[in-house]
Design a protein around this motif. Structure first.
Motif, PDB file in Angstrom:
ATOM      1  N   PHE A  89       0.728  -1.149  -0.122  1.00  0.00           N
ATOM      2  CA  PHE A  89      -0.078   0.158  -0.009  1.00  0.00           C
ATOM      3  C   PHE A  89       0.794   1.145   0.068  1.00  0.00           C
ATOM      4  CE2 PHE A  89      -2.439  -3.168   2.315  1.00  0.00           C
ATOM      5  CZ  PHE A  89      -3.526  -3.078   1.452  1.00  0.00           C
ATOM      6  N   HIS A  90       0.351   2.212  -0.553  1.00  0.00           N
ATOM      7  CA  HIS A  90       0.955   3.543  -0.706  1.00  0.00           C
ATOM      8  C   HIS A  90       0.029   4.529   0.057  1.00  0.00           C
ATOM      9  CE1 HIS A  90       2.311   7.450  -3.038  1.00  0.00           C
ATOM     10  NE2 HIS A  90       2.596   7.477  -1.688  1.00  0.00           N
ATOM     11  N   ILE A 103       6.916   2.449  16.360  1.00  0.00           N
ATOM     12  CA  ILE A 103       5.825   1.683  16.789  1.00  0.00           C
ATOM     13  C   ILE A 103       5.157   0.947  15.536  1.00  0.00           C
ATOM     14  CG2 ILE A 103       3.680   1.430  17.997  1.00  0.00           C
ATOM     15  CD1 ILE A 103       4.622   4.305  19.486  1.00  0.00           C
ATOM     16  N   LEU A 104       4.910   1.539  14.499  1.00  0.00           N
ATOM     17  CA  LEU A 104       4.252   0.906  13.443  1.00  0.00           C
ATOM     18  C   LEU A 104       5.308   0.001  12.864  1.00  0.00           C
ATOM     19  CD1 LEU A 104       1.700   0.981  11.531  1.00  0.00           C
ATOM     20  CD2 LEU A 104       2.697   2.804   9.975  1.00  0.00           C
ATOM     21  N   LYS A 105       6.528   0.147  12.614  1.00  0.00           N
ATOM     22  CA  LYS A 105       7.473  -0.669  12.462  1.00  0.00           C
ATOM     23  C   LYS A 105       7.634  -2.048  12.935  1.00  0.00           C
ATOM     24  CE  LYS A 105      10.523   2.738   9.730  1.00  0.00           C
ATOM     25  NZ  LYS A 105      11.545   3.268   9.798  1.00  0.00           N
ATOM     26  N   ASN A 106       7.131  -1.876  14.297  1.00  0.00           N
ATOM     27  CA  ASN A 106       7.593  -3.072  15.225  1.00  0.00           C
ATOM     28  C   ASN A 106       6.093  -4.140  15.331  1.00  0.00           C
ATOM     29  OD1 ASN A 106       9.876  -2.412  16.153  1.00  0.00           O
ATOM     30  ND2 ASN A 106       9.132  -0.973  17.560  1.00  0.00           N
ATOM     31  N   ILE A 107       5.123  -3.897  14.298  1.00  0.00           N
ATOM     32  CA  ILE A 107       4.080  -4.475  14.358  1.00  0.00           C
ATOM     33  C   ILE A 107       4.268  -5.870  13.352  1.00  0.00           C
ATOM     34  CG2 ILE A 107       1.613  -4.837  13.561  1.00  0.00           C
ATOM     35  CD1 ILE A 107       1.339  -1.876  14.263  1.00  0.00           C
ATOM     36  N   PRO A 108       3.986  -7.022  13.824  1.00  0.00           N
ATOM     37  CA  PRO A 108       4.310  -8.122  13.027  1.00  0.00           C
ATOM     38  C   PRO A 108       3.564  -8.213  11.658  1.00  0.00           C
ATOM     39  CG  PRO A 108       3.708  -8.764  15.217  1.00  0.00           C
ATOM     40  CD  PRO A 108       3.639  -7.303  14.967  1.00  0.00           C
ATOM     41  N   VAL A 162       5.536  -4.310   7.192  1.00  0.00           N
ATOM     42  CA  VAL A 162       6.931  -3.567   6.716  1.00  0.00           C
ATOM     43  C   VAL A 162       6.803  -2.247   6.131  1.00  0.00           C
ATOM     44  CG1 VAL A 162       9.043  -4.071   5.787  1.00  0.00           C
ATOM     45  CG2 VAL A 162       7.777  -5.866   6.474  1.00  0.00           C
ATOM     46  N   VAL A 163       7.502  -1.306   6.856  1.00  0.00           N
ATOM     47  CA  VAL A 163       7.476  -0.003   6.328  1.00  0.00           C
ATOM     48  C   VAL A 163       8.366   0.090   5.207  1.00  0.00           C
ATOM     49  CG1 VAL A 163       7.729   2.414   6.464  1.00  0.00           C
ATOM     50  CG2 VAL A 163       6.504   1.067   8.244  1.00  0.00           C
ATOM     51  N   ARG A 164       8.233  -0.089   3.967  1.00  0.00           N
ATOM     52  CA  ARG A 164       9.224  -0.076   2.934  1.00  0.00           C
ATOM     53  C   ARG A 164       9.835   1.172   2.619  1.00  0.00           C
ATOM     54  NH1 ARG A 164       8.666  -4.935  -0.647  1.00  0.00           N
ATOM     55  NH2 ARG A 164      10.365  -4.236  -1.866  1.00  0.00           N
ATOM     56  N   ILE A 168       3.784   0.714   2.421  1.00  0.00           N
ATOM     57  CA  ILE A 168       3.868  -0.504   3.526  1.00  0.00           C
ATOM     58  C   ILE A 168       3.418  -1.813   2.820  1.00  0.00           C
ATOM     59  CG2 ILE A 168       2.541  -1.381   5.396  1.00  0.00           C
ATOM     60  CD1 ILE A 168       2.162   1.677   6.346  1.00  0.00           C
ATOM     61  N   TYR A 169       4.260  -2.669   3.293  1.00  0.00           N
ATOM     62  CA  TYR A 169       3.994  -4.201   2.672  1.00  0.00           C
ATOM     63  C   TYR A 169       3.523  -4.947   3.864  1.00  0.00           C
ATOM     64  CZ  TYR A 169       5.409  -8.857   1.350  1.00  0.00           C
ATOM     65  OH  TYR A 169       5.515 -10.298   0.897  1.00  0.00           O
TER      66      TYR A 169
END
Length: 185
Positions: A65-66, A110-115, A118-120, A133-134
């Motif tokens: 998603f963008h 915090i968003l990057k630590n969600i299983p 992945v914030v590309r 975001i992947y």
């Protein structure tokens, strides 16, 4: 930033000898298939402020998603972009992140630590943020719920920082809603 968007295929016209005319029934079937393909990638506004959602997309499923999130008017800029003209005439950009950007980066951590998320890519423009975001695997909640938490985190961090210097702020860091685009479907 890598280009994850679908590219339009360039098709060469077939020679007249290879063209096959469709019967009316074959034409209707092909038209239905083409319309279904188009519908899966179509976006239409659902809000009067022209924010968009993609139809036919499971926002919990594996996708890229963008997102574009606009900063509320009155918030200081996230970055300052200064053009630098090189000796060869080309233009480079000098980007300096401001203190305001630290709220976004803090909430983004915090968003990057969600299983499964992945914030590309991330880009901090003066008045908006781009995130690619992947989603690696099916999420327990709609991706919008995670984006809502991200936005609330930015607002909360700004409120805390202003409270430390004695300023009460009741606003929201980002405008209501956001634009999204499905890059992989």
């Amino acid at each position: 930033m890598p280009n994850f968007y679908h590219k339009k295929a360039t098709m060469k016209p077939k020679p007249e000898s290879q063209k096959r005319h469709l019967s009316p029934e074959e034409w209707r079937q092909q038209r239905a298939i083409d319309m279904a393909r188009h519908e899966a990638y179509r976006t239409d506004p659902v809000h009067p402020d022209k924010k968009k959602r993609c139809f036919g997309v499971d926002y919990q499923d594996k996708n890229i998603f963008h997102f574009t999130l606009m900063v509320t008017k009155g918030i200081p800029p996230l970055s300052i972009i200064t053009p630098i003209i090189q000796a060869d005439g080309s233009i480079q950009a000098d980007v300096q992140f401001t203190k305001t950007c630290e709220f976004v980066k803090g909430s983004l951590a915090i968003l990057k630590n969600i299983p499964n998320i992945v914030v590309r890519e991330e880009a901090f423009m003066p008045d908006h943020v781009h995130l690619v975001i992947y989603v690696k695997d099916k999420l327990p909640k709609h991706i919008g719920e995670y984006m809502k938490g991200f936005k609330m985190g930015c607002t909360s961090l700004r409120r805390k920082a202003l409270a430390e210097i004695g300023i009460t702020w009741e606003g929201s860091f980002f405008e209501k809603d956001y634009n999204d685009r499905v890059c992989l479907h």
